[in-house]
Design a protein around this motif. Structure first.
Motif, PDB file in Angstrom:
ATOM      1  N   TYR A  92       6.994   0.862   2.708  1.00 46.69           N
ATOM      2  CA  TYR A  92       7.694   1.594   3.765  1.00 46.69           C
ATOM      3  C   TYR A  92       7.978   3.050   3.403  1.00 46.69           C
ATOM      4  N   CYS A 117       1.714  -1.692   6.425  1.00 53.36           N
ATOM      5  CA  CYS A 117       2.722  -0.994   5.631  1.00 53.36           C
ATOM      6  C   CYS A 117       2.377  -1.100   4.143  1.00 53.36           C
ATOM      7  N   PRO A 130       7.219  -2.096  10.351  1.00 50.95           N
ATOM      8  CA  PRO A 130       6.905  -2.448   8.951  1.00 50.95           C
ATOM      9  C   PRO A 130       6.967  -3.940   8.659  1.00 50.95           C
TER      10      PRO A 130
END
Lengths: 250, 240
Positions: free
Chosen positions: B172, B166, B159
């Motif tokens: 996330y 992302c 991420p």
């Protein structure tokens, strides 16, 4: 049309069907045998050896994505933040005298510098509000303050050490320890942290000094740093020994 | 004597069956990982209709406390899943097989007719090629879901280094929820797929293994056939 047609006897059809299904069962059978074979392999630091080799290869592949210019997303101070979760006490259970604590900076074997918290606080302060990510899968936006590890390196003349492959950190009682590639340590978001939400770290969050390293999972954010050392070989790592990926980079 | 119609090329069959154990292993190891933070549920407010997953489910499958094992499996077999998927996609594109799978103008409308037919509400189906309209939509959707798995997986795997990816999935936590949701959809696809294969019968199922379906030829065509049967030729060909 892409359909080929032909005329075959029942016998020919049966034969072809038999052969094809034999291949299917051989394939599915070998998949099962392969799975069982995998689970009979010895383990390497808690992970099945062939899997461990691929995890290490993954590190090689994905660390090439790593750049000091790739930042963990940061958040504004105005956002209401949740109370930071306390998720690990390993290394924090031994008797600990906060008054006499000093950071042991091992510059070379036999050359250890002792550094007090006030010296660290005297360095330029960096704050970061980012989404702390636990290897368990949860994440939390949290607010930390401290000194950039790269500033610390500059101040204590650790240029040579920071060019080595790894940094090893451990708690004063050596119960918890992590190994981290120095590239990640030198990332501008990596801080030796002494503040949480603008106040001194609580004991259970690693008072007086912990690591905050947004490019890694929480398992690498060691609390209550006792010792920092450098090496060209992987320093011992608590969760690596228990089957997790050594790199654990995000 | 039967007419044999070659339906699925060898590559499609292998890639299809390879995907079966790979996806099973990915879902299994995914369950081991998900358990460590099993926050998703169906419900509203404090009311939970279905928790993912109930304790009894985890217990029955011996899922708890195997996060490290799950991760080590997931991050190895992800390569096989990705490679198999990419080869499959490229094969579809370059062989022209995609034409049988990609929905066309009428697919959306026709797929309702297929559903009504399959639910025994309506008789008769619009003419179709290899796949009917509902299959085209389902198989195309499953390819997109596979791509979605790959991309949401990468987004939660890296991420920070892939922060743009992302962000593309809403951050996330969204990416993780999407990764989980697509898994559930894949499992639902799998269940419907199995039921449909059972209803479609042996001839259809065999085609995914042997490549061909067979068709009885009526007496009229048979008598109209040349005295020299075609099959002798093909048999010698095969032996040669």
């Amino acid at each position: 049309m892409n359909k080929r047609e032909e005329l075959l006897t029942e016998k020919q059809i049966r034969r072809r069907t038999f052969i094809a299904f034999t291949f299917l069962f051989l394939f599915l059978g070998s998949a099962i045998l392969g799975w069982q074979w995998l689970h009979r392999q010895p383990t390497d630091h808690g992970a099945i050896q062939p899997l461990r080799k691929v995890l290490d290869a993954n590190e090689f592949i994905f660390s090439s994505l790593f750049s000091k210019k790739h930042f963990a997303k940061t958040y504004s101070k105005d956002l209401p933040l949740p109370h930071p979760r306390v998720n690990g006490k390993i290394g924090l259970n031994s008797a600990f005298d906060t008054a006499t604590w000093k950071l042991h900076l091992v510059k070379a074997p036999g050359d250890t510098l002792l550094i007090g918290i006030d010296e660290i606080k005297a360095l330029p302060k960096t704050e970061i509000i980012f989404d702390f990510k636990c290897i368990e899968g949860w994440s939390q936006v949290t607010h930390w303050g401290g000194v950039r590890f790269s500033d610390f390196v500059k101040k204590y003349g650790l240029d040579e050490q920071s060019k080595m492959m790894f940094a090893g950190l451990s708690t004063p009682d050596d119960e918890y320890y992590v190994g981290i590639d120095t590239k990640s340590m030198m990332h501008p978001q990596t801080i030796l942290c002494y503040e949480m939400n603008g106040k001194p770290l609580p004991l259970n969050q690693g008072y007086p000094l912990r690591l905050i390293i947004p490019v890694k999972y929480g398992i690498k954010h060691l609390k209550r740093i006792g010792t920092i050392s450098f090496s060209n070989y992987r320093p011992p790592d608590y969760w690596y020994e228990r089957g997790y990926d050594y790199y654990s980079g995000l | 004597m039967k007419k044999v119609i070659h339906k699925h090329p060898l590559a499609i069959r292998w890639l299809h069956w390879l995907n079966f154990p790979i996806l099973t292993i990915m879902i299994w190891s995914g369950l081991l990982i998900y358990w460590a933070n099993d926050v998703y549920r169906l419900g509203w407010g404090d009311r939970t209709v279905l928790k993912f997953f109930p304790g009894s489910f985890n217990k029955a499958l011996n899922i708890p406390f195997r996060l490290a094992e799950g991760m080590s499996i997931h991050f190895v077999f992800m390569w096989l899943f990705a490679i198999n998927g990419v080869i499959y996609f490229l094969y579809l594109v370059f062989s022209g097989e995609w034409k049988f799978i990609a929905p066309n103008r009428n697919s959306l409308k026709e797929s309702w007719l297929v559903i009504l037919h399959d639910l025994r509400i309506k008789r008769g189906l619009p003419p179709q090629k290899k796949y009917n309209a509902a299959q085209r939509i389902a198989y195309t959707a499953v390819i997109i879901m596979g791509l979605g798995m790959l991309l949401t997986g990468l987004a939660i795997y890296k991420p920070v280094q892939l922060n743009w990816l992302c962000a593309m999935f809403g951050g996330y936590e969204w990416a993780r929820a999407e990764h989980f949701t697509i898994t559930i959809l894949l499992v639902l696809f799998f269940l419907i797929h199995i039921i449909q294969v059972i209803f479609a019968g042996w001839n259809n199922f065999r085609a995914m293994v042997t490549g061909f379906e067979t068709e009885n030829i009526d007496a009229k065509t048979e008598t109209a056939m040349p005295t020299e049967p075609i099959n002798t030729k093909s048999e010698t060909d095969e032996q040669a």
